[in-house]
Design a protein around this motif. Structure first.
Motif, PDB file in Angstrom:
ATOM      1  N   TYR A 108      43.444  35.412  47.981  1.00  0.00           N
ATOM      2  CA  TYR A 108      44.385  36.229  48.751  1.00  0.00           C
ATOM      3  C   TYR A 108      44.655  37.550  48.035  1.00  0.00           C
ATOM      4  O   TYR A 108      44.700  38.611  48.661  1.00  0.00           O
ATOM      5  N   LEU A 109      44.844  37.494  46.728  1.00  0.00           N
ATOM      6  CA  LEU A 109      45.022  38.706  45.927  1.00  0.00           C
ATOM      7  C   LEU A 109      43.854  39.661  46.149  1.00  0.00           C
ATOM      8  O   LEU A 109      44.036  40.872  46.343  1.00  0.00           O
ATOM      9  N   ARG A 110      42.648  39.123  46.125  1.00  0.00           N
ATOM     10  CA  ARG A 110      41.458  39.954  46.349  1.00  0.00           C
ATOM     11  C   ARG A 110      41.485  40.612  47.728  1.00  0.00           C
ATOM     12  O   ARG A 110      41.082  41.772  47.881  1.00  0.00           O
ATOM     13  N   TYR A 131      46.189  32.431  35.160  1.00  0.00           N
ATOM     14  CA  TYR A 131      46.199  33.885  35.038  1.00  0.00           C
ATOM     15  C   TYR A 131      45.026  34.412  34.214  1.00  0.00           C
ATOM     16  O   TYR A 131      44.573  35.542  34.437  1.00  0.00           O
ATOM     17  N   ALA A 132      44.538  33.619  33.277  1.00  0.00           N
ATOM     18  CA  ALA A 132      43.358  34.052  32.524  1.00  0.00           C
ATOM     19  C   ALA A 132      42.181  34.273  33.458  1.00  0.00           C
ATOM     20  O   ALA A 132      41.342  35.148  33.233  1.00  0.00           O
ATOM     21  N   ASP A 133      42.119  33.484  34.522  1.00  0.00           N
ATOM     22  CA  ASP A 133      41.057  33.605  35.510  1.00  0.00           C
ATOM     23  C   ASP A 133      41.316  34.741  36.496  1.00  0.00           C
ATOM     24  O   ASP A 133      40.391  35.261  37.109  1.00  0.00           O
ATOM     25  N   TRP A 134      42.555  35.135  36.663  1.00  0.00           N
ATOM     26  CA  TRP A 134      42.925  36.190  37.617  1.00  0.00           C
ATOM     27  C   TRP A 134      42.802  37.598  37.022  1.00  0.00           C
ATOM     28  O   TRP A 134      42.710  38.578  37.764  1.00  0.00           O
ATOM     29  N   ALA A 135      42.835  37.718  35.711  1.00  0.00           N
ATOM     30  CA  ALA A 135      43.049  39.018  35.085  1.00  0.00           C
ATOM     31  C   ALA A 135      41.999  40.055  35.472  1.00  0.00           C
ATOM     32  O   ALA A 135      42.317  41.243  35.607  1.00  0.00           O
ATOM     33  N   ASP A 136      40.763  39.635  35.652  1.00  0.00           N
ATOM     34  CA  ASP A 136      39.705  40.596  35.985  1.00  0.00           C
ATOM     35  C   ASP A 136      39.771  41.088  37.423  1.00  0.00           C
ATOM     36  O   ASP A 136      39.008  41.988  37.799  1.00  0.00           O
ATOM     37  N   GLU A 137      40.645  40.528  38.229  1.00  0.00           N
ATOM     38  CA  GLU A 137      40.733  40.919  39.633  1.00  0.00           C
ATOM     39  C   GLU A 137      41.618  42.146  39.854  1.00  0.00           C
ATOM     40  O   GLU A 137      41.647  42.694  40.963  1.00  0.00           O
ATOM     41  N   ILE A 138      42.340  42.560  38.833  1.00  0.00           N
ATOM     42  CA  ILE A 138      43.269  43.693  38.983  1.00  0.00           C
ATOM     43  C   ILE A 138      42.924  44.758  37.956  1.00  0.00           C
ATOM     44  O   ILE A 138      42.202  44.506  36.988  1.00  0.00           O
ATOM     45  N   ASP A 139      43.451  45.943  38.174  1.00  0.00           N
ATOM     46  CA  ASP A 139      43.106  47.076  37.317  1.00  0.00           C
ATOM     47  C   ASP A 139      43.883  47.088  36.012  1.00  0.00           C
ATOM     48  O   ASP A 139      43.418  47.642  35.019  1.00  0.00           O
ATOM     49  N   PHE A 140      45.063  46.536  35.997  1.00  0.00           N
ATOM     50  CA  PHE A 140      45.779  46.309  34.745  1.00  0.00           C
ATOM     51  C   PHE A 140      46.704  45.120  34.947  1.00  0.00           C
ATOM     52  O   PHE A 140      47.180  44.846  36.047  1.00  0.00           O
TER      53      PHE A 140
END
Length: 683
Positions: free
Chosen positions: A241-243, A273-282
């Protein structure tokens, strides 16, 4: 990408090109009459605010019915903030669907494991896998992006808000359908799934994908691998969903960074969150202190973990509190100095932005007793004066902006899947607390004055001389091989009870515990020895140390194993409690009971000595002062944080004093709960 955000902050009418730390809050002008808004901007400037998050819970105000839109008020707010030199981190407003949407489409409402509908009336009452919700939410996101793409106040996008805080686990039919699709992608065939889930047990073998459900309320313990996979799926569903929101924003505003606020704190564990971190710019994070004996250690631990998730790069503290919150059993006000110390601890661990919930304390609603930058008492208040003082401090610390956290020589592995799996039902004990065990190791290192990084198992482990992996329960074969390589090449590994026990499918590594790590550690355990709540066992360390929660009947299987401590009481009296095996150029140690922070403080000197790791602090302040280091290409910034409620003098550290005070002999003087920052040349 956070440097892009900070550079955007320099584009306001103040024209200041100097790097700076961001400072601000969630701003909810829709809660207040129009005549308050100018005063808000004026007081923000007085406090040093240069960024605010806007629009987080504004969906019902922006879209009052399916085809009725009103952006006029938000246009005015954006213009006012820009005129005041304040940047906007604009939320997509999708966090809480409006009443008209849930009335027209009740099928977007989440369902609990027992089949109850989660009704409107609070927030986050939406299914992460609902196609109907996604259609309406993405329409709103697109409208927001198109309208404000070129607004000069806009510096970043804020996707939703605290994704998964209240709706991480949904057991609806939408979730069941999406879960099956996720499982097909993971296992390909039913045979693969049946093997992974061990469905031969209790006659659970599936012959059709449509038979598979989320782990809804069952007569007994649901299949453990089904539970673990549902946790993985639920985190992935929110990530998808974030993507979806992110992709809409990037298509329309490709030059603007996108973030969402994580909640790395306390017991928030459903989102990997370790798995989510690359999905956002910071990376951004929210953190709230839970009062207790380790409250500020937990704050430091969480901020440290955020830095680990961010790869050591600067990140954004999106929310914390100026004083009391509203959702704890007893909501304590912060003491003088706590507001600054809490904020600067985050900065020390890599935050380039310090923001609060919220700017103006609400007069109505569920969070009206939650503190804010501008409290009910108004600007003539100790709280607002402390907020303004912090703004001045952050301006003084502007040179720190953009610097990265300097790696420590000790790493503590934090693994979401081990957290999930180790605390599931039908285990040797229900009292195990994965995060508390990790925090105890961290607190013990703080007491010894030793810096440590909180990292994931996917980090570069070789940078650490000592690597601690508490309750590393889930160990796939590849990770076991990597940890063995780490030790053979000169690293010193420490792990604990209930580690190495299962593989990625939650299947036992057969042949005796600790399973995948048995040969590396040179020990074998046939049966666990969990302890009743309140029971203790004596461990022979420096002085009598008590173990709780767990014991193991250890048999040493390799003559290279050294017994560092044994049990002096209990069922396993005389047997090893802590072991260490020489491995190649390094070692691998095992701690078989919960020693707590105090017991680990007694044990760690032996483990640190073998890894040739010591404290960088003067002897007389170790335990009283926490040291965190940030650095850039020119300078090292030493943050010295007083962990005590008394004044602590610090001598023997050189550098330019950015904040803090020194006595007549140039010794640093840390006031109770105070912080000092020294700048040294980078080496």
């Amino acid at each position: 990408m956070i440097s892009t955000l900070l550079s955007q902050l320099h584009h306001g009418p103040d024209g200041d090109p100097t790097p700076r730390l961001a400072y601000g809050a969630d701003y909810n002008p829709e809660q207040w009459p129009r005549e308050v808004w100018e005063e808000d901007v004026r007081l923000m400037r007085e406090a040093g605010v240069n960024i605010v998050s806007v629009g987080i819970f504004s969906w019902a105000r922006i879209q009052s019915a399916e085809h009725e839109w009103d952006f006029s008020w938000l246009d005015e707010v954006m213009d006012l903030l820009y005129a005041g030199g304040i940047g906007v981190d604009l939320a997509t407003a999708t966090a809480s669907p409006p009443p008209w949407l849930t009335t027209a489409h009740p099928e977007i409402l989440p369902v609990t494991a027992s089949g109850e509908t989660v009704w409107p009336g609070a927030r986050q009452h939406w299914r992460p896998t609902s196609p109907v919700f996604r259609e309406h939410a993405l329409r709103l996101v697109r409208k927001m992006a198109e309208r404000y793409a070129n607004h000069p106040a806009l510096v970043a996008w804020h996707v939703s808000n605290e994704l998964g805080c209240h709706n991480i686990y949904d057991y609806s039919d939408d979730a069941a359908h999406a879960f099956r699709d996720w499982l097909r992608a993971r296992y390909t065939t039913l045979d693969g799934l049946n093997h992974a889930w061990g469905t031969a047990f209790w006659s659970q073998r599936y012959s059709g994908w449509e038979q598979i459900l989320p782990p809804r309320l069952a007569a007994s313990h649901p299949n453990p691998t089904q539970q673990l996979d549902f946790k993985r799926f639920s985190s992935d569903a929110l990530k998808e969903y974030l993507r979806a929101e992110r992709d809409v924003l990037r298509a329309i505003t490709p030059d603007l960074p996108v973030t969402t606020n994580f909640m790395v704190m306390g017991g928030t564990k459903g989102m990997n969150y370790a798995d989510w971190a690359d999905e956002i710019d910071f990376v951004s994070n929210d953190h709230y202190v839970t009062p207790g004996p380790q409250d500020r250690d937990e704050l430091s631990f969480s901020a440290n973990l955020v830095s680990g998730i961010s790869g050591g790069r600067p990140w954004f503290l999106m929310e914390h509190s100026t004083s009391a919150v509203n959702w704890q059993a007893v909501n304590l006000a912060k003491r003088p100095g706590d507001l600054a110390r809490d904020s600067l601890l985050h900065v020390a661990h890599g935050a380039d932005a310090v923001c609060f919930f919220q700017w103006r304390q609400s007069a109505a609603g569920a969070e009206k007793y939650h503190s804010a930058m501008l409290p009910h008492a108004g600007p003539d208040s100790d709280a607002f004066r402390a907020v303004t003082d912090l703004g001045r401090t952050l301006r003084t610390l502007a040179p720190v902006a953009g610097s990265e956290r300097e790696a420590a020589r000790v790493g503590i592995i934090f693994d979401w899947e081990s957290w999930w799996a180790s605390e599931q039902d039908s285990h040797p004990t229900s009292l195990l607390d994965y995060r508390k065990e990790a925090l105890d190791w961290y607190s013990a290192l703080l007491t010894l004055g030793v810096r440590a990084d909180i990292v994931t198992a996917q980090a570069d482990l070789d940078r650490y001389q000592l690597l601690i992996a508490p309750v590393l329960h889930v160990v796939p074969a590849a990770l076991a091989k990597e940890l063995t390589r780490y030790a053979e090449n000169g690293g010193h590994l420490v792990t604990t009870y209930f580690s190495g026990v299962v593989d990625e499918n939650d299947h036992i590594w057969l042949g005796g515990y600790p399973g995948a790590l048995r040969d590396l550690l040179g020990i074998r355990i046939e049966e666990f020895g969990p302890m009743l709540d309140g029971d203790t066992v004596e461990v022979a360390l420096d002085g009598a140390t008590s173990g709780t929660l767990w014991t193991d009947r250890i048999t040493v299987t390799d003559p290279a194993v050294e017994v560092l401590a044994d049990y002096r009481s209990g069922t396993y009296a005389g047997r090893p409690a802590v072991t260490r095996r020489a491995v190649g150029q390094g070692s691998a140690a095992y701690v078989s009971t919960r020693l707590g922070a105090e017991g680990l403080t007694a044990l760690l000197p032996k483990l640190l000595a073998s890894a040739d790791v010591g404290s960088e602090l003067p002897d007389d302040v170790r335990g009283h002062v926490e040291l965190i280091v940030r650095r850039d290409g020119h300078s090292r910034y030493l943050f010295l944080v007083n962990r005590t409620d008394r004044t602590v003098p610090v001598t023997g550290l050189a550098g330019d004093l950015l904040i803090g005070r020194a006595d007549d002999d140039d010794a640093l003087v840390l006031s109770p709960r105070g912080v000092a920052v020294l700048r040294q040349p980078a080496t």
